[in-house]
Design a protein around this motif. Structure first.
Motif, PDB file in Angstrom:
ATOM      1  N   GLN A 160       0.829  -1.200   0.000  1.00 15.77           N
ATOM      2  CA  GLN A 160       0.000   0.000   0.000  1.00 15.77           C
ATOM      3  C   GLN A 160       0.862   1.248   0.000  1.00 15.77           C
ATOM      4  O   GLN A 160       1.941   1.282   0.592  1.00 15.77           O
ATOM      5  N   CYS A 161       0.385   2.267  -0.691  1.00 17.64           N
ATOM      6  CA  CYS A 161       1.024   3.579  -0.639  1.00 17.64           C
ATOM      7  C   CYS A 161       0.254   4.443   0.343  1.00 17.64           C
ATOM      8  O   CYS A 161      -0.934   4.716   0.132  1.00 17.64           O
ATOM      9  N   GLU A 162       0.910   4.861   1.408  1.00 16.52           N
ATOM     10  CA  GLU A 162       0.232   5.662   2.422  1.00 16.52           C
ATOM     11  C   GLU A 162       0.020   7.097   1.956  1.00 16.52           C
ATOM     12  O   GLU A 162      -0.722   7.847   2.577  1.00 16.52           O
ATOM     13  N   ASN A 163       0.684   7.480   0.862  1.00 15.36           N
ATOM     14  CA  ASN A 163       0.526   8.841   0.358  1.00 15.36           C
ATOM     15  C   ASN A 163      -0.750   8.997  -0.459  1.00 15.36           C
ATOM     16  O   ASN A 163      -1.547   9.905  -0.218  1.00 15.36           O
ATOM     17  N   CYS A 164      -0.970   8.074  -1.421  1.00 15.59           N
ATOM     18  CA  CYS A 164      -2.158   8.198  -2.278  1.00 15.59           C
ATOM     19  C   CYS A 164      -3.240   7.181  -1.943  1.00 15.59           C
ATOM     20  O   CYS A 164      -4.339   7.232  -2.489  1.00 15.59           O
ATOM     21  N   GLY A 165      -2.926   6.236  -1.031  1.00 13.40           N
ATOM     22  CA  GLY A 165      -3.921   5.256  -0.604  1.00 13.40           C
ATOM     23  C   GLY A 165      -4.080   4.078  -1.536  1.00 13.40           C
ATOM     24  O   GLY A 165      -4.933   3.215  -1.294  1.00 13.40           O
ATOM     25  N   SER A 166      -3.276   3.985  -2.597  1.00  9.79           N
ATOM     26  CA  SER A 166      -3.408   2.892  -3.559  1.00  9.79           C
ATOM     27  C   SER A 166      -2.995   1.560  -2.939  1.00  9.79           C
ATOM     28  O   SER A 166      -2.028   1.489  -2.187  1.00  9.79           O
ATOM     29  N   THR A 167      -3.745   0.517  -3.267  1.00  9.77           N
ATOM     30  CA  THR A 167      -3.373  -0.833  -2.885  1.00  9.77           C
ATOM     31  C   THR A 167      -2.402  -1.370  -3.938  1.00  9.77           C
ATOM     32  O   THR A 167      -2.653  -1.252  -5.144  1.00  9.77           O
ATOM     33  N   LEU A 168      -1.285  -1.942  -3.488  1.00 10.00           N
ATOM     34  CA  LEU A 168      -0.222  -2.347  -4.404  1.00 10.00           C
ATOM     35  C   LEU A 168       0.175  -3.798  -4.186  1.00 10.00           C
ATOM     36  O   LEU A 168      -0.148  -4.398  -3.163  1.00 10.00           O
ATOM     37  N   ASN A 169       0.911  -4.348  -5.130  1.00 11.48           N
ATOM     38  CA  ASN A 169       1.690  -5.562  -4.959  1.00 11.48           C
ATOM     39  C   ASN A 169       3.151  -5.153  -4.875  1.00 11.48           C
ATOM     40  O   ASN A 169       3.564  -4.146  -5.477  1.00 11.48           O
ATOM     41  N   ALA A 170       3.942  -5.940  -4.150  1.00 12.70           N
ATOM     42  CA  ALA A 170       5.344  -5.574  -3.958  1.00 12.70           C
ATOM     43  C   ALA A 170       6.075  -5.407  -5.285  1.00 12.70           C
ATOM     44  O   ALA A 170       6.954  -4.545  -5.424  1.00 12.70           O
ATOM     45  N   THR A 171       5.709  -6.215  -6.269  1.00  9.19           N
ATOM     46  CA  THR A 171       6.384  -6.151  -7.569  1.00  9.19           C
ATOM     47  C   THR A 171       6.021  -4.896  -8.358  1.00  9.19           C
ATOM     48  O   THR A 171       6.640  -4.610  -9.381  1.00  9.19           O
ATOM     49  N   ASP A 172       5.021  -4.139  -7.894  1.00  6.53           N
ATOM     50  CA  ASP A 172       4.657  -2.880  -8.554  1.00  6.53           C
ATOM     51  C   ASP A 172       5.654  -1.768  -8.241  1.00  6.53           C
ATOM     52  O   ASP A 172       5.757  -0.791  -8.992  1.00  6.53           O
ATOM     53  N   LEU A 173       6.369  -1.892  -7.120  1.00 12.14           N
ATOM     54  CA  LEU A 173       7.223  -0.807  -6.651  1.00 12.14           C
ATOM     55  C   LEU A 173       8.398  -0.571  -7.592  1.00 12.14           C
ATOM     56  O   LEU A 173       8.984  -1.509  -8.138  1.00 12.14           O
ATOM     57  N   ILE A 174       8.758   0.689  -7.725  1.00 12.66           N
ATOM     58  CA  ILE A 174       9.946   1.074  -8.486  1.00 12.66           C
ATOM     59  C   ILE A 174      11.117   1.179  -7.505  1.00 12.66           C
ATOM     60  O   ILE A 174      10.976   1.732  -6.414  1.00 12.66           O
ATOM     61  N   ASN A 175      12.244   0.628  -7.869  1.00 11.32           N
ATOM     62  CA  ASN A 175      13.445   0.624  -7.018  1.00 11.32           C
ATOM     63  C   ASN A 175      13.152   0.070  -5.622  1.00 11.32           C
ATOM     64  O   ASN A 175      13.355   0.751  -4.605  1.00 11.32           O
ATOM     65  N   PRO A 176      12.677  -1.178  -5.544  1.00 10.12           N
ATOM     66  CA  PRO A 176      12.360  -1.756  -4.232  1.00 10.12           C
ATOM     67  C   PRO A 176      13.610  -1.992  -3.384  1.00 10.12           C
ATOM     68  O   PRO A 176      14.684  -2.293  -3.917  1.00 10.12           O
ATOM     69  N   LYS A 177      13.427  -1.845  -2.075  1.00  8.32           N
ATOM     70  CA  LYS A 177      14.518  -2.112  -1.134  1.00  8.32           C
ATOM     71  C   LYS A 177      13.970  -2.858   0.070  1.00  8.32           C
ATOM     72  O   LYS A 177      12.821  -2.664   0.472  1.00  8.32           O
ATOM     73  N   SER A 178      14.810  -3.699   0.645  1.00  9.53           N
ATOM     74  CA  SER A 178      14.441  -4.420   1.863  1.00  9.53           C
ATOM     75  C   SER A 178      14.603  -3.501   3.061  1.00  9.53           C
ATOM     76  O   SER A 178      15.636  -2.834   3.209  1.00  9.53           O
ATOM     77  N   THR A 179      13.591  -3.470   3.924  1.00  8.14           N
ATOM     78  CA  THR A 179      13.709  -2.667   5.147  1.00  8.14           C
ATOM     79  C   THR A 179      14.595  -3.354   6.180  1.00  8.14           C
ATOM     80  O   THR A 179      14.998  -2.747   7.163  1.00  8.14           O
ATOM     81  N   LEU A 180      14.900  -4.640   5.968  1.00  9.12           N
ATOM     82  CA  LEU A 180      15.748  -5.373   6.908  1.00  9.12           C
ATOM     83  C   LEU A 180      17.218  -5.005   6.738  1.00  9.12           C
ATOM     84  O   LEU A 180      17.940  -4.805   7.707  1.00  9.12           O
ATOM     85  N   SER A 181      17.653  -4.941   5.471  1.00  7.48           N
ATOM     86  CA  SER A 181      19.079  -4.715   5.212  1.00  7.48           C
ATOM     87  C   SER A 181      19.355  -3.465   4.405  1.00  7.48           C
ATOM     88  O   SER A 181      20.504  -3.017   4.334  1.00  7.48           O
ATOM     89  N   GLY A 182      18.312  -2.904   3.775  1.00  7.22           N
ATOM     90  CA  GLY A 182      18.513  -1.773   2.885  1.00  7.22           C
ATOM     91  C   GLY A 182      18.962  -2.177   1.501  1.00  7.22           C
ATOM     92  O   GLY A 182      19.126  -1.333   0.619  1.00  7.22           O
ATOM     93  N   GLU A 183      19.156  -3.486   1.298  1.00  4.60           N
ATOM     94  CA  GLU A 183      19.620  -3.986   0.012  1.00  4.60           C
ATOM     95  C   GLU A 183      18.452  -4.162  -0.956  1.00  4.60           C
ATOM     96  O   GLU A 183      17.296  -4.302  -0.548  1.00  4.60           O
ATOM     97  N   GLN A 184      18.789  -4.181  -2.246  1.00  2.00           N
ATOM     98  CA  GLN A 184      17.769  -4.483  -3.247  1.00  2.00           C
ATOM     99  C   GLN A 184      17.520  -5.982  -3.233  1.00  2.00           C
ATOM    100  O   GLN A 184      18.446  -6.773  -3.373  1.00  2.00           O
ATOM    101  N   PRO A 185      16.255  -6.416  -3.057  1.00  3.43           N
ATOM    102  CA  PRO A 185      15.987  -7.850  -2.967  1.00  3.43           C
ATOM    103  C   PRO A 185      16.059  -8.522  -4.335  1.00  3.43           C
ATOM    104  O   PRO A 185      15.963  -7.872  -5.371  1.00  3.43           O
ATOM    105  N   ILE A 186      16.214  -9.840  -4.305  1.00  2.41           N
ATOM    106  CA  ILE A 186      16.188 -10.626  -5.538  1.00  2.41           C
ATOM    107  C   ILE A 186      14.875 -11.396  -5.577  1.00  2.41           C
ATOM    108  O   ILE A 186      14.137 -11.464  -4.591  1.00  2.41           O
ATOM    109  N   MET A 187      14.575 -11.982  -6.725  1.00  2.00           N
ATOM    110  CA  MET A 187      13.400 -12.838  -6.852  1.00  2.00           C
ATOM    111  C   MET A 187      13.810 -14.288  -6.601  1.00  2.00           C
ATOM    112  O   MET A 187      14.835 -14.744  -7.092  1.00  2.00           O
TER     113      MET A 187
END
Length: 705
Positions: A160-187
């Motif tokens: 979800q985007c808390e700014n516009c309220g849109s419901t999302l899937n994780a794969t929709d995100l641009i430049n995704p990052k892990s909040t655990l490590s800050g690294e870009q995750p792999i599939m």
């Protein structure tokens, strides 16, 4: 859609995440409107169950636990109590405040999943999902952040985007990052179970687009948009350790997705409530946060009738960010299971902002309910009143402390409170607190009585149509009517010449007050109770209101007390200062460090001669705000330096301060003064300047290398 016969009501409020307290945005969205509605139904004598509870399995819980260095269970135990206590003290009258970590919830959610699974309704699929190689963990939606593809917000979550309220899937995100490590995750491949929403598209279209065209515009519009886009299968399991384990063999390390688990919490709470009918009340009250003034034997029906009978009205109160889950995903789950009813009404509110800024838990930009209850002791009803009056029913709205103060002082105190105080005080002053018989009525009296009699139906109709702001306005119009009636008839003047007329005036005034005591209960229950006590008024149902005989002639009133107190400016200024301090702290925390400048050679650096010096005199430069004229003992000489630090330091306070000074900077004239060097300062994140100086006193002229 054909109107159905309603024998009972099941009312829910969205389950709050137990990763922090609740704030005024939560209250205005899901809890206060529900409480007003339920209190009204109870006053009408309806069979109603009002359930809620803590949502304890969301990924925000595990994030909070990691941040605080504790276990998820410790997090949910802490915040479940804070939230439950706050709701109870604020007068949110749940029949039960349950929790999704309970045994009943685990059993109920597992049973519903297993029923759908055994019917072959899930899709079992191996898919590529985000995996954090550094943390060696599959990433749930809330462990992934990135840029929202719809609005460009760079801190959107994977669901979800808390700014516009849109419901999302994780794969929709641009430049995704892990909040655990800050690294870009792999599939990486993993197996999960999906609810095929597309298979329920036709059924959901009939349910929403045909049968519930009368839903609020924001609810109907969002659902229609989703349905027109075409529904897709949605995963109902996750790779996590914290949550309800998937109840089939070979699924270690997998739990039910929180949005499969959470709404089932409404059902398990109801089951738990009805299971308490035979339990010891004193033992269970604190554990389940049951409404303090009534035992759980509230309904003649069974829990199954409240969730499975067609003559039950099911109403979900939520915020707009939960519309899709309650109107599409949860009904699809129940359709797949096959034995439960679906919501009749989902009166979702929009968002409440705070002082023109979006409320944010992460930025601490909020008015927290538990803090309010401490800062404004015994003023629950003031906040209830203001939140209802400014509720974001059709669009986002704004809460401000100045408006809070104004509505208290000019409406609750000056209108409602003033009328009650006048009529009670005058009754005690002239007739020893007794209700006098009504004598001959004037045409004006009859007009006032006719208007009084119209209000219960108007207020009730507004509540039944989920227009709570409108209902509150009608209620206050009745208080205004009472105030105006006394002002126009002036019984304090008539008492000298026409005591019989005063008896009639005060009788009518007291009947208005008695009606207000009953009609106030859904909105401001603490004040309603206080007023009923003043009037010595026994339990009166909503359907008895409109009467001018609620208080019989000869009835004895109790002593009057003030219903509301004026809120002074200094109290409000303190709250505004707290917010401004928070805003300043957020700006400091979010300030981006200036990037490093281009490299220089060692020879270039060695040309700078930086020494330790001591300020021996300081004075402000005339006709300037920022400049100080300093005399600095450099160990080489005593020289004048003009420095732009006057906004941060008083001249007399820095005499004797050791500083770092660049002594071989070419002199230049500033405001007619020749400045012979530069004092080196550090600029903090908040913009304030600090001296760069030795940690211990050294000899003036010492070189800084």
């Amino acid at each position: 859609m054909k109107m159905k016969e309603i024998k009972r009501y099941t009312v829910t409020s969205a389950l709050p995440y137990t990763n922090g307290p609740v704030h005024i945005g939560h209250l205005a969205g899901a809890y206060l409107p529900a409480d007003i509605y339920v209190r009204y139904l109870r006053a009408k004598g309806k069979d109603v169950v009002f359930v809620c509870g803590s949502d304890e399995h969301g990924v925000p819980i595990t994030i909070k636990a990691k941040a605080e260095g504790v276990t998820p269970q410790q997090v949910v135990d802490k915040y479940h109590k804070i939230i439950g206590d706050s709701f109870r003290d604020f007068g949110i009258s749940f029949d039960i405040y349950h929790r999704t970590s309970s045994k009943t919830q685990h059993e109920t959610a597992s049973e519903i999943f297993k029923t759908i699974y055994d019917k072959g309704k899930f899709i079992e699929e191996t898919s590529e999902q985000y995996f954090d190689e550094k943390a060696q963990q599959f990433l749930a939606d809330r462990y992934i952040t990135g840029t929202c593809p719809k609005c460009g917000y760079d801190k959107a979550y994977g669901d979800q985007c808390e700014n516009c309220g849109s419901t999302l899937n994780a794969t929709d995100l641009i430049n995704p990052k892990s909040t655990l490590s800050g690294e870009q995750p792999i599939m990486k491949s993993t197996k999960h179970w999906y609810l095929p929403l597309d298979q329920y598209q036709t059924q959901l279209e009939k349910y929403i687009l045909e049968d519930h065209k009368d839903w609020k515009t924001n609810v109907f519009g969002q659902c229609k948009s989703w349905l027109h886009q075409g529904l897709q299968p949605r995963a109902v399991t996750r790779d996590l350790e914290w949550g309800i384990p998937v109840p089939i063999p070979g699924t270690d390390g997998k739990v039910l997705y929180v949005w499969f688990d959470a709404p089932i919490g409404y059902i398990s709470a109801t089951k738990e409530l009805f299971g308490l009918k035979d339990a010891a009340w004193s033992d269970k009250h604190d554990e389940y946060y049951l409404k303090a003034d009534r035992k759980p034997q509230t309904s003649a029906a069974s829990w199954e009738e409240h969730w499975k009978s067609k003559d039950t009205q099911l109403v979900h109160f939520i915020g707009k960010d939960n519309i899709v889950f309650h109107c599409i995903i949860f009904p699809a789950m129940l359709m797949a299971e096959g034995s439960y009813i679906w919501a009749d009404e989902v009166p979702a509110n929009e968002f409440l902002n705070l002082e023109s800024n979006k409320i944010s838990t992460s930025r601490n930009w909020a008015v927290w309910l538990n803090d309010y209850l401490v800062d404004f002791k015994d003023k629950q009803d003031v906040l209830r009143y203001v939140l209802c009056a400014t509720a974001p029913e059709t669009k986002d709205n704004d809460f401000t402390w100045k408006d809070f103060q104004s509505r208290n002082n000019s409406e609750l105190v000056a209108i409602f409170g003033n009328f009650i105080n006048r009529v009670v005080v005058l009754s005690h002053k002239y007739f020893e607190g007794k209700v006098m018989p009504m004598g001959a009525m004037t045409d004006f009296d009859k007009e006032v009585i006719a208007e009084l009699q119209s209000y219960p139906a108007k207020i009730g109709a507004s509540i039944e149509n989920y227009r709570f702001r409108e209902a509150l306005q009608e209620f206050m119009s009745l208080a205004r009517l009472g105030n105006k009636y006394l002002a126009d008839t002036e019984p304090w003047k008539l008492i000298k010449t026409d005591e019989e007329r005063v008896k009639t005036i005060l009788n009518i005034g007291l009947q208005i007050a008695a009606n207000l005591a009953v009609l106030a209960e859904p909105f401001i229950p603490f004040s309603a109770k206080k007023l009923a006590s003043m009037l010595n008024l026994d339990n009166v149902s909503w359907d008895e209101t409109g009467s001018i005989d609620l208080l019989k002639a000869g009835h004895q009133l109790n002593e009057g007390v003030l219903l509301f107190d004026k809120i002074e400016d200094d109290v409000i200024e303190l709250q505004i200062k707290k917010l401004m301090d928070t805003k300043e702290a957020n700006e400091v925390a979010n300030k981006v460090t200036v990037p490093a400048k281009e490299n220089i050679t060692f020879d270039e650096f060695s040309k700078m001669d930086i020494r330790v010096g001591t300020i021996i005199s300081a004075e402000k430069v005339a006709k300037t705000k920022k400049l100080l004229k300093l005399t600095v003992d450099t160990g080489i000489d005593q020289r004048t330096v003009v420095s732009g630090i006057a906004e941060y330091f008083d001249p007399e306070s820095i005499i004797g301060q050791q500083v770092s000074i660049l002594v071989n900077l070419a002199p230049r004239e500033i405001k007619g003064i020749e400045s012979q060097g530069m004092i080196l300062m550090a600029e903090d994140a908040d913009g304030k300047l600090r001296f760069t100086a030795p940690t211990a006193k050294v000899k003036n002229g010492s070189e800084i290398r």
